[in-house]
Design a protein around this motif. Structure first.
Motif, mmCIF file in Angstrom:
data_model
loop_
_atom_site.group_PDB
_atom_site.id
_atom_site.type_symbol
_atom_site.label_atom_id
_atom_site.label_comp_id
_atom_site.label_asym_id
_atom_site.label_seq_id
_atom_site.Cartn_x
_atom_site.Cartn_y
_atom_site.Cartn_z
ATOM 1 N N ALA A 30 8.552 -18.234 -63.881
ATOM 2 C CA ALA A 30 8.464 -19.040 -62.662
ATOM 3 C C ALA A 30 8.532 -20.534 -62.955
ATOM 4 O O ALA A 30 8.910 -21.316 -62.076
ATOM 5 N N LEU A 59 11.655 -22.097 -62.033
ATOM 6 C CA LEU A 59 11.928 -22.197 -60.609
ATOM 7 C C LEU A 59 11.141 -23.333 -59.946
ATOM 8 O O LEU A 59 11.246 -23.530 -58.738
ATOM 9 N N THR A 60 10.361 -24.065 -60.729
ATOM 10 C CA THR A 60 9.544 -25.143 -60.192
ATOM 11 C C THR A 60 10.352 -26.186 -59.420
ATOM 12 O O THR A 60 9.904 -26.637 -58.361
ATOM 13 N N LEU A 120 12.750 -25.750 -57.510
ATOM 14 C CA LEU A 120 12.994 -25.211 -56.168
ATOM 15 C C LEU A 120 11.793 -25.451 -55.256
ATOM 16 O O LEU A 120 11.960 -25.663 -54.054
#
Length: 146
Positions: A40, A43-44, A46
């Motif tokens: 994850a 995806l930070t 985003l």
């Protein structure tokens, strides 16, 4: 581990207990959770696209779900009701889980002692209450010392 990661110690204990309560006893769930958090991280960026206001409805829903446990509190009896109320109310008003839990623990210990129910107070509650009194009084203590 909580202090090392910058997380509240209470949060770490509660989340660990919740995992064990759901059947995560071998450590595999922790490894999977850690791996998913590692993925994850990529995806930070985003998350920066989503405005903070978009998270508010989800937080309200989570808060409502968390409050379902409050129905099991004996609100007719002041012994558990006052500490529970202080814990629930002070967490959001002080922006601190520690302040809420500390106030609840101190209130519980003081109420039981004031009512003469010393046999219902575990010795560890006395220790934790004393630590929280020091935590809340540290500003006053520092003022006295210099």
């Amino acid at each position: 581990m909580g202090g090392g990661t910058g997380a509240s110690a209470n949060t770490v204990v509660v989340e660990s207990a919740a995992g064990v309560g759901e059947g995560a006893r071998t450590g595999l769930a922790s490894l999977v959770t850690g791996a998913l958090f590692g993925l994850a991280m990529f995806l930070t960026p985003l998350a920066a696209v989503v405005p903070a206001q978009a998270a508010a409805p989800a937080l309200v829903l989570v808060g409502a779900l968390m409050m379902t446990a409050a129905r099991k509190i004996e609100w007719d009896s002041l012994d558990p009701a006052i500490p529970a109320f202080l814990t629930i109310a002070l967490m959001p008003f002080t922006y601190s889980i520690t302040n809420g839990v500390g106030a609840g623990v101190i209130a519980y210990t003081v109420i039981k002692a004031a009512r003469g129910r010393f046999d219902e107070i575990h010795w560890l509650l006395w220790v934790i209450s004393a630590i929280f009194v020091g935590y809340f009084g540290i500003g006053f203590i520092e003022g006295l010392i210099g």
